[in-house]
Design a protein around this motif. Sequence first.
Motif, PDB file in Angstrom:
ATOM      1  N   PRO A 115      20.037   3.244   0.375  1.00  0.00           N
ATOM      2  CA  PRO A 115      19.750   2.571   1.934  1.00  0.00           C
ATOM      3  C   PRO A 115      19.272   3.862   2.988  1.00  0.00           C
ATOM      4  O   PRO A 115      19.925   4.897   3.111  1.00  0.00           O
ATOM      5  N   GLY A 116      18.120   3.508   3.611  1.00  0.00           N
ATOM      6  CA  GLY A 116      17.743   4.426   4.618  1.00  0.00           C
ATOM      7  C   GLY A 116      17.013   5.686   4.112  1.00  0.00           C
ATOM      8  O   GLY A 116      16.456   6.580   4.928  1.00  0.00           O
ATOM      9  N   GLU A 117      16.682   5.901   2.776  1.00  0.00           N
ATOM     10  CA  GLU A 117      16.105   6.935   2.118  1.00  0.00           C
ATOM     11  C   GLU A 117      14.665   6.773   2.393  1.00  0.00           C
ATOM     12  O   GLU A 117      14.073   8.104   2.896  1.00  0.00           O
ATOM     13  N   LEU A 118      13.959   5.788   2.343  1.00  0.00           N
ATOM     14  CA  LEU A 118      12.533   5.796   2.507  1.00  0.00           C
ATOM     15  C   LEU A 118      11.722   4.508   2.680  1.00  0.00           C
ATOM     16  O   LEU A 118      12.409   3.417   2.716  1.00  0.00           O
ATOM     17  N   ALA A 119      10.652   4.748   3.387  1.00  0.00           N
ATOM     18  CA  ALA A 119      10.100   3.434   3.855  1.00  0.00           C
ATOM     19  C   ALA A 119       8.443   3.895   3.507  1.00  0.00           C
ATOM     20  O   ALA A 119       8.002   4.910   3.730  1.00  0.00           O
ATOM     21  N   GLN A 120       7.733   2.842   3.089  1.00  0.00           N
ATOM     22  CA  GLN A 120       6.436   2.964   2.652  1.00  0.00           C
ATOM     23  C   GLN A 120       5.586   2.072   3.669  1.00  0.00           C
ATOM     24  O   GLN A 120       5.815   1.303   4.241  1.00  0.00           O
ATOM     25  N   LEU A 143      -0.599  -2.528  10.764  1.00  0.00           N
ATOM     26  CA  LEU A 143       0.374  -1.393  10.369  1.00  0.00           C
ATOM     27  C   LEU A 143       1.642  -2.039   9.439  1.00  0.00           C
ATOM     28  O   LEU A 143       2.109  -2.835  10.068  1.00  0.00           O
ATOM     29  N   VAL A 144       1.689  -1.794   8.266  1.00  0.00           N
ATOM     30  CA  VAL A 144       2.870  -2.315   7.693  1.00  0.00           C
ATOM     31  C   VAL A 144       3.740  -1.370   7.316  1.00  0.00           C
ATOM     32  O   VAL A 144       3.513  -0.137   6.730  1.00  0.00           O
ATOM     33  N   ILE A 145       5.196  -1.582   7.523  1.00  0.00           N
ATOM     34  CA  ILE A 145       6.238  -0.680   7.060  1.00  0.00           C
ATOM     35  C   ILE A 145       7.262  -1.370   6.149  1.00  0.00           C
ATOM     36  O   ILE A 145       7.724  -2.316   6.403  1.00  0.00           O
ATOM     37  N   VAL A 146       7.325  -0.800   4.859  1.00  0.00           N
ATOM     38  CA  VAL A 146       8.317  -1.409   4.020  1.00  0.00           C
ATOM     39  C   VAL A 146       9.554  -0.731   3.611  1.00  0.00           C
ATOM     40  O   VAL A 146       9.243   0.527   3.174  1.00  0.00           O
ATOM     41  N   SER A 147      10.594  -1.290   3.565  1.00  0.00           N
ATOM     42  CA  SER A 147      11.826  -0.585   3.432  1.00  0.00           C
ATOM     43  C   SER A 147      11.946  -0.351   1.742  1.00  0.00           C
ATOM     44  O   SER A 147      12.033  -1.390   1.121  1.00  0.00           O
ATOM     45  N   GLY A 148      11.825   0.759   1.197  1.00  0.00           N
ATOM     46  CA  GLY A 148      12.380   1.107  -0.086  1.00  0.00           C
ATOM     47  C   GLY A 148      13.425   0.535  -0.658  1.00  0.00           C
ATOM     48  O   GLY A 148      13.475  -0.102  -1.908  1.00  0.00           O
ATOM     49  N   THR A 183      12.542   9.291   5.070  1.00  0.00           N
ATOM     50  CA  THR A 183      11.170   9.928   4.830  1.00  0.00           C
ATOM     51  C   THR A 183      10.191   8.303   4.866  1.00  0.00           C
ATOM     52  O   THR A 183      10.576   7.146   4.648  1.00  0.00           O
ATOM     53  N   LEU A 184       8.972   8.817   5.281  1.00  0.00           N
ATOM     54  CA  LEU A 184       7.732   7.690   5.594  1.00  0.00           C
ATOM     55  C   LEU A 184       6.887   8.286   4.262  1.00  0.00           C
ATOM     56  O   LEU A 184       6.479   9.309   4.178  1.00  0.00           O
ATOM     57  N   VAL A 185       6.196   7.223   3.509  1.00  0.00           N
ATOM     58  CA  VAL A 185       5.288   7.544   2.721  1.00  0.00           C
ATOM     59  C   VAL A 185       3.991   6.841   2.889  1.00  0.00           C
ATOM     60  O   VAL A 185       3.929   5.618   3.133  1.00  0.00           O
TER      61      VAL A 185
END
Length: 397
Positions: A115-120, A143-148, A183-185
Motif C-alpha cells: 500500500p502506498g508504494e507505487l502509482a502508474q 491524465l490517468v493515475i492507477v494505484s499499484g 513512486t510514480l511510474v
Amino acid sequence: MIDVEDWAEIRRMHRVEGLSARAVARQLGISRNTVLRALASDRPPRYRRASKGSAVDAVEPAVRELLKQTPTMPVTVIAERIGWERGMTILRERVRELRPAYLPVDPVSRTVYEPGELAQCDLWFPPVDIPLGYGQTGRPPVLVIVSGYSRMITARMLPSRQTGDLIDGHWRLLTGWQAVPKTLVWDNEPGIGKGRLTSEFAAFAGLLAIRVHLCRPRDPAGPGQRSQCHRRALPRPGGPRRGHPVCRWGQHSAVLAHHTTGLQAAADRPGQPRVPAAGWVSAFLRSYLKFTSGVVESDVPKANASEIGLPSQTFRRIRLTSPFGRTVISVTNGHLPYPYGHETTGYKVANLATTLSKAKAAGATVLSGPHLSGGRHSAIVTFPGGYVAEIHDDNSG
C-alpha cells in the motif's frame, strides 16, 4: 552544488523512508551539510556545475559491447577484458547502471506492491472528437493515475500534454486521493522526461518528496497497471464535467458514467443541457466493447434516474459484461447531485445491510441510500481518507 534530481531524492529519502540526514549522506555519497541544506530549502537548486567526466567514459563503449554479448558477465571479467587498471569501485558503479539495459525481461515474474508504494501514470486520448464548447471539438489528453496496490483509478482531462498542465493534473488528482505514493511510474512522456526528468517535473517531485521512475523504451514490463478504457475524470471545481468517459473500476464490478457539458446555448434550451448525441455514445460504446471484448446485457433508454440522484427524470443505462468484470454505463448530461458521480468504485456484496453496518463501525459514512432502484438495493459510502464507493447487493451485478 547538487542538481534538481539529487535534491528531490534527498527529500524523498528523508520524508518517505524516514532516513536521517547522516544516513542519506552515506547512501548518496555526499556530505551531511549538503543534505541539511537540501532539506532546509523548499526550492530546487537553480543551476549545476558542468560534469568533469569520469575515467570510465573512455571505456564505456567497450563495456557496452561486452554486456551486449553477455549481459551477466561479472565486473572482474569485464575489467580484465578491457584492460582496466584503475579502482574497481567506479567501474562497478558504471556497470551497475548499464547492465539493466541488456538483461532480458523475465516473462514469468510476479509483481507485488505494498500500500502506498507505487502509482502508474499515463495519458489516454478519447477515440472520438469531444464537444469542447462554442462549436469546438477535439481530443484532449486525459491524465490517468492507477494505484499499484488497490488498482484505484483516477483521471482528469487536461488542456494539453505540456509539463505545466501535467503538473497541475498530478496535483489535483493526488489531492483527491489525500495521499502521495512513494513512486510514480511514467512511460517516457515528453512533458515528464525521456531518460531523465524535466527540471520542472523534478522540482515538483522534490516538493512532494516522491520518486519518479521512467520506464525504458520498448520495455514490455512497463505499462503493467494501465488500461485504455478504465479512466475516471474528476469534476472541475465549481463547474460541470468536461465531455469524456468516466470509469469507476472495482474488485467486483465497474460503473462507467458518460458525461458531457451543456452543448446548447442557454438561450436555446434554458436550464436543460443536452445529453450526448446518440452517435457519440454509439461510437464510444463500440470502442469500449472492442477493447474489453465485452457483451451488452441490457440497454434501457429511459431508466429511472433515482439511482443517480434524479428521481423525477430518466436516463439511458447500459449494462455489459467482459473479462474485466461487469460494467454499468450511465448516459447523462453530467449535472448530477453530490455524491453521485463522485464514487470511484462499484462493489457487489452478499448483504448490503450487513456490509453497511460493518463499514460504519470501521468509520465509514453513508452518503446516500440504501434505496431500491434498477432492480437492486444500493448505497454510496465514503471511507476515511475521502474514498467514495457505490455498494449494491442485487443478483445482476
